[in-house]
Design a protein around this motif. Structure first.
Motif, PDB file in Angstrom:
ATOM      1  N   VAL D  91      49.135  13.323   8.143  1.00  0.00           N
ATOM      2  CA  VAL D  91      49.488  12.111   8.060  1.00  0.00           C
ATOM      3  C   VAL D  91      50.298  11.670   9.255  1.00  0.00           C
ATOM      4  N   GLY D  92      49.942  10.488   9.985  1.00  0.00           N
ATOM      5  CA  GLY D  92      50.709  10.364  11.315  1.00  0.00           C
ATOM      6  C   GLY D  92      49.759  10.539  12.646  1.00  0.00           C
ATOM      7  N   SER D  93      48.368  11.386  12.310  1.00  0.00           N
ATOM      8  CA  SER D  93      47.791  11.732  13.455  1.00  0.00           C
ATOM      9  C   SER D  93      47.189  10.550  13.725  1.00  0.00           C
ATOM     10  N   PRO D  94      46.826  10.372  15.361  1.00  0.00           N
ATOM     11  CA  PRO D  94      46.005   9.340  15.774  1.00  0.00           C
ATOM     12  C   PRO D  94      44.540   9.745  15.923  1.00  0.00           C
ATOM     13  N   VAL D  95      43.752   8.840  15.606  1.00  0.00           N
ATOM     14  CA  VAL D  95      42.235   8.952  15.444  1.00  0.00           C
ATOM     15  C   VAL D  95      41.536   7.777  16.175  1.00  0.00           C
ATOM     16  N   ASP D  96      40.677   8.250  17.080  1.00  0.00           N
ATOM     17  CA  ASP D  96      39.959   7.258  17.875  1.00  0.00           C
ATOM     18  C   ASP D  96      38.694   6.621  16.860  1.00  0.00           C
ATOM     19  N   LEU D  97      39.005   5.377  16.952  1.00  0.00           N
ATOM     20  CA  LEU D  97      38.023   4.787  15.780  1.00  0.00           C
ATOM     21  C   LEU D  97      37.260   3.462  16.137  1.00  0.00           C
ATOM     22  N   VAL D  98      36.162   3.526  15.886  1.00  0.00           N
ATOM     23  CA  VAL D  98      35.302   2.095  16.528  1.00  0.00           C
ATOM     24  C   VAL D  98      34.519   1.549  15.268  1.00  0.00           C
ATOM     25  N   GLY D  99      34.719   0.331  15.154  1.00  0.00           N
ATOM     26  CA  GLY D  99      34.205  -0.223  13.967  1.00  0.00           C
ATOM     27  C   GLY D  99      34.389  -1.656  13.855  1.00  0.00           C
ATOM     28  N   PRO D 100      33.823  -2.575  12.873  1.00  0.00           N
ATOM     29  CA  PRO D 100      32.912  -1.940  11.973  1.00  0.00           C
ATOM     30  C   PRO D 100      31.323  -1.914  12.837  1.00  0.00           C
ATOM     31  N   LEU D 101      30.717  -1.044  12.356  1.00  0.00           N
ATOM     32  CA  LEU D 101      29.302  -0.815  12.860  1.00  0.00           C
ATOM     33  C   LEU D 101      28.122  -1.043  12.133  1.00  0.00           C
ATOM     34  N   GLY D 102      26.894  -1.423  12.642  1.00  0.00           N
ATOM     35  CA  GLY D 102      25.871  -1.408  11.582  1.00  0.00           C
ATOM     36  C   GLY D 102      25.524  -2.760  11.178  1.00  0.00           C
TER      37      GLY D 102
END
Ligand SMILES: Cc1cc2nc3c(=O)[nH]c(=O)nc-3n(C[C@H](O)[C@H](O)[C@H](O)COP(=O)(O)OP(=O)(O)OC[C@H]3O[C@@H](n4cnc5c(N)ncnc54)[C@H](O)[C@@H]3O)c2cc1C
Ligand SMILES: Cc1cc2nc3c(=O)[nH]c(=O)nc-3n(C[C@H](O)[C@H](O)[C@H](O)COP(=O)(O)OP(=O)(O)OC[C@H]3O[C@@H](n4cnc5c(N)ncnc54)[C@H](O)[C@@H]3O)c2cc1C
Ligand SMILES: Cc1cc2nc3c(=O)[nH]c(=O)nc-3n(C[C@H](O)[C@H](O)[C@H](O)COP(=O)(O)O)c2cc1C
Ligand SMILES: Cc1cc2nc3c(=O)[nH]c(=O)nc-3n(C[C@H](O)[C@H](O)[C@H](O)COP(=O)(O)O)c2cc1C
Ligand code: FES
Ligand code: FES
Lengths: 270, 266, 266, 270
Positions: D91-102
């Protein structure tokens, strides 16, 4: 015996400009001797990270019998890729650690006065040495330096064991304003040291080697040149040094050093 | 199981690898490339790239004689299957190196290093053409004693490889070492070589290309091996043995790790 | 500041990149390579390697006509500096593609793709020799209207590059695109190309090599760019512009990130 | 509008065979529609990791107005490199996220009965759809499948909104023993569905498309083919599909899909 293990971050705290990182590292540091270093691979242990070169760190302290087994303290400048990564690891993180590595400081056979000259994080290498020297009855004097106060490693333990501690900083924010080269002659005279141990930037070590020789003292310098592997495998850390045979050899700083007699290094070729 | 070697120049003098690997279990320990005279080669500079190492090579080495006195005896005493990597400025110069090595006790074989980037500027024989390669191999074979095997290292120049490999195979040797480092540059432009996991897909292609040209010839793959999966990919491409180089710099225990991964999964 | 392009085949149809990048600020958006007829090319397979992408290429593309009707109009309407990458089975075939493009409104130029791995098996003109390259360039120049610029993409075959680059420069074009993907293989042996940060040091060497051969000629560097530091390294090697490819697949905002890094530090 | 952001792990818990990961992702998921997916880059955000391909994940739930801004729930199979990494993040970790897709699921204009067929983690894509369909007054029936009980996504929310939920597992450990293909004809009859929505392995989707057509129902399938980038840039996720023009095109699953009409896919060429 040198070994490789997955160490674990136990403590990590900022002290001045540096991060002091304590790693539980059973099997890797028990045979440590002052002047040794350890080598760290970046990223989670295993072949996943994009950085392939290891990073070397001086050993600031080893505690062989903490409750969690042996631990090792490192003083990390949190600047580059590796330094930032290591300094930023949360407690509990695994670290691929190899050590102890390198030839340690040679200690005098007799109880002679010793001057320990350390600049910046590299001064960390001198603290375990001071302990041993004091145990052996050598009067120990410290000359600690840094660009600014926050880069002078704290001298608490030092003051306990050392006869005297002189501090110089480039900006005068702590101790006298000046450099190691400026302060060394006085420190040599006051300490009457016959052996000088030094750790710091190469230019400082060069000055220490020269000034010590002029004053008739032996010097031993803990040399930092880029060490791609740290383990002696790559021949990427070559230092031109004159051997006991009086012939110039190209030796590996990590395997044949990192501690050298100051008068053996061909400083001009570094 | 595919045999594992230490790639040229990546195992120190052997002594430094011993704490992390059982050297006697290795199919081969290849030395850094030795020349007749020592080569100082400036300071060897090694930088990181993503997934790779960039090395401003210059065949820095202590010369074959110092190797024979300072390094080979220890390797021989331990029973390490030692291969001396050799290079020279001409076929005759290469032969002179091999002649020094030929009578040394404890050597398993010679790895003739023709995988040299920009031979001319390094004052080295150009073994990158079929003819240059064949000449060098012939010069070595002429003087090679029966007890020494010969491997020839050819690099990963995919376009030239088929012709060069065929030329060498026709002269004859015990195996071709295919893959290796790629011509590259440091960020400041200094010519250098790229090795490490970054080059694996290129080395695989090189092995596959030679396998297509020489369906039966023994091949040793090299380039980017860091895991058992990499070793198996080289096996699938046609290599009977694999060398591990840069991975050792990153993880000195890599050989032991890969070996146990291979054993687990076989 | 060094101009940034989107490398051939790495920006979708443009539309998909628009949410992450100001396409009109780009010095160039290069399309995937177009041929006269559509090429299905099996399924394009892309796998990971350490620091790289391995792509079983086959110039899969919808054909130049479908590009002209389905993709170019949107790019032109947005004012994107669009470069059409082209290839063909012969100089005449290449010229036929260019002829279709020549009258299309909104195109900035042509990128002639001679950086092709194993042209023969892909039924493509072999532009990897000085002569083959010169022929293709001449065929394009003969019919190229004045309003279209010509870039010629040559790949990273360090040994052949100097001669090929010189031959192309002598025929003439506006810039050479140097670097690109390397011949490689998927783990199962399928021929493929390696791109991404893994290849950066090789691409730098390629640019440096051509710069040494042609001290003045405009060069566009491509291969492994993911950060502002990479762009500067290409600049130091002699490139006046840089293309960004695989990095976009990993981080669609890479162009914006690099641009702001470059601005901060300049 | 699609966007990219550094999301943060809020909650991560194992439920059966999968890890349910909740990410705070403001700016990335507000415009989400059922059938969309998000794309994750491995490693710490930034160009440091050795893995370049992104990984796509169905959206299990979006909460636009949690106290911490919008969050998105993913159901992750913790198997391969990416799955293990994402599932293991603290918990707390950063995540490179792209969205919403499709392209999302097309929803019926009228309130017709719908059958939602989900196998394994992919069933997650159907839950937000069910919510919308129920809101629109469509009677919703679920057919959930998995190799074994732990792979059937929990039906708590489902039972609340669905008219019926049938479960089949390959090993019979939950619901009836069997496959989607075996259970579908009965489910179609019982539900009287005129539209079938399906998410799961390709072979299951193929069966759903065929059986639905035989029963005179429309099908919409959420297709998973390897997506190197997920954003439409690489053309690496090509699917042979027949367009509205009745001509076979090679379209990108991530950009022109991942939801397709079942009768448009040229299954034999996949
Ligand atoms: C024997 C030895 C002991 C060291 N002890 C410490 C210590 O106690 N605390 C500390 O903070 N740092 C120490 N260093 C330096 C440390 O190993 C890293 O080089 C330094 O942290 C820079 O690496 P980076 O990844 O942070 O920076 P980056 O700028 O990202 O480094 C990039 C590359 O430059 C090379 N490099 C740059 N400077 C040096 C250097 N001085 N020595 C070796 N390689 C270098 C490295 O190989 C690295 O791959 C020591 C180095 C040596 C050789
Ligand atoms: C639209 C879409 C939605 C998805 N939703 C989910 C989800 O909700 N939960 C979940 O656990 N997984 C989902 N996946 C699969 C997920 O994206 C990863 O492919 C899967 O987790 C395997 O990647 P890995 O790194 O864990 O395993 P690895 O075995 O390490 O994968 C290696 C490579 O294989 C490729 N690959 C293998 N299988 C697939 C696949 N089925 N689809 C795409 N690429 C693949 C990937 O490109 C990856 O680079 C989805 C995939 C797609 C295309
Ligand atoms: C530090 C270092 C030194 C090397 N020295 C030599 C050498 O002396 N002779 C040689 O033929 N190859 C040399 N190589 C190349 C390796 O033998 C190997 O072919 C190449 O690195 C690719 O394998 P790898 O990716 O496993 O490292 C060296 C590589 C490294 C990293
Ligand atoms: C998905 C993908 C598709 C590509 N398609 C083409 C293409 O159609 N034509 C071409 O000349 N190069 C193509 N390339 C190569 C790139 O244009 C570029 O030269 C190469 O990838 C190296 O740059 P990079 O490391 O920045 O990706 C493609 C690369 C990728 C990753
Ligand atoms: S750092 Fe590799 S041999 Fe010293
Ligand atoms: S995954 Fe790259 S275009 Fe679809």
């Amino acid at each position: 015996m040198t070994g490789q293990a997955t160490a674990e971050v136990r403590v990590s705290e900022r002290v001045g400009a540096f991060q002091h990182v304590t790693l539980a590292a059973p099997g890797v540091v028990e045979t440590f001797r002052p002047g040794n270093f350890v080598s760290v691979a970046l990223g989670s242990p295993g072949p996943g990270d994009a950085h392939l070169l290891r990073r070397s760190y001086w050993v600031h302290r080893v505690r062989a019998s903490s409750t969690h087994g042996a631990t090792v303290d490192l003083v990390v400048r949190p600047d580059g890729v590796g330094g930032q990564w290591l300094a930023g690891l949360p407690v509990g993180s695994p670290v691929d650690l190899v050590g102890p590595l390198g030839r340690p400081f040679a200690q005098p056979k007799e109880a002679v006065p010793c001057l320990l000259v350390g600049e910046g994080y590299a001064a960390s290498a001198l603290f375990p040495l001071a302990e041993r020297l004091v145990e052996r009855g050598c009067p120990v004097t410290f000359l600690l330096a840094g660009d600014t106060a926050s880069e002078v490693i704290d001298g608490l333990d030092v003051r306990r064991s050392a006869r005297a501690v002189t501090v110089v900083t480039a900006d005068g924010s702590m101790g006298a304003q000046g450099s190691v080269a400026q302060a060394l002659p006085g420190a040599l005279q006051r300490s009457e040291a016959s052996v000088v141990y030094a750790a710091g930037p190469t230019s400082t070590l060069h000055a220490v080697a020269g000034i010590s020789e002029q004053h008739g003292a032996w010097s031993q310098v803990a040399l930092e040149v880029p060490q791609p592997c740290g383990t002696g495998l790559c021949h990427g850390c070559i230092v031109p040094a004159v051997g006991e045979d009086a012939i110039a050899h190209r030796v590996r700083a990590c395997a044949e050093g990192p501690v050298f007699r100051g008068d053996r290094i061909q400083w001009g070729l570094l | 199981m595919i045999a594992l070697h230490v790639a040229a120049g990546c195992g120190g003098t052997g002594r430094e690898l011993a704490p992390y690997a059982d050297l006697t279990a290795l199919a081969g320990f290849v030395t850094r490339t030795l020349t007749l005279d020592p080569r100082r080669g400036g300071r060897l500079r090694i930088a990181e790239s993503r997934g790779g190492l960039v090395r401003a090579h210059q065949l820095q080495n202590p010369g074959v004689d110092r190797f024979l006195t300072a390094e080979l005896p220890w390797l021989a005493q331990q029973g390490v299957a030692t291969w001396a990597s050799v290079a020279g400025s001409s076929p005759a110069d290469i032969a002179a190196v091999v002649r020094r090595l030929a009578t040394a006790p404890g050597l398993s074989g010679i790895e003739l290093n023709l995988a040299v980037d920009d031979a001319a500027s390094q004052r080295l024989h150009d073994g990158s053409t079929p003819r240059g390669a064949a000449e060098a191999v012939r010069a070595v074979l002429d003087i090679l004693p029966d007890n020494l095997a010969l491997h020839v290292k050819l690099g990963a120049d995919v376009r030239r490889l088929p012709a060069v490999a065929r030329a060498v195979a026709e002269v004859g040797c015990d195996a071709l070492v295919i893959g290796g480092a790629l011509p590259a540059a440091l960020d400041n432009g200094t010519p250098a070589e790229l090795s490490g996991p970054a080059v694996l897909p290129v080395a695989l292609r090189a092995v596959r290309t030679v396998r297509a040209e020489l369906p039966e010839f023994p091949l040793v793959g090299v380039g980017g091996v860091a895991t058992a999966a990499d070793v198996r990919a080289f096996g699938a491409a046609g290599a009977g043995a694999v060398q591990v180089g840069s991975a050792l710099l990153h993880d000195p225990s890599a050989l032991a790790r890969i070996t146990s991964e291979l054993e687990e999964q076989s």
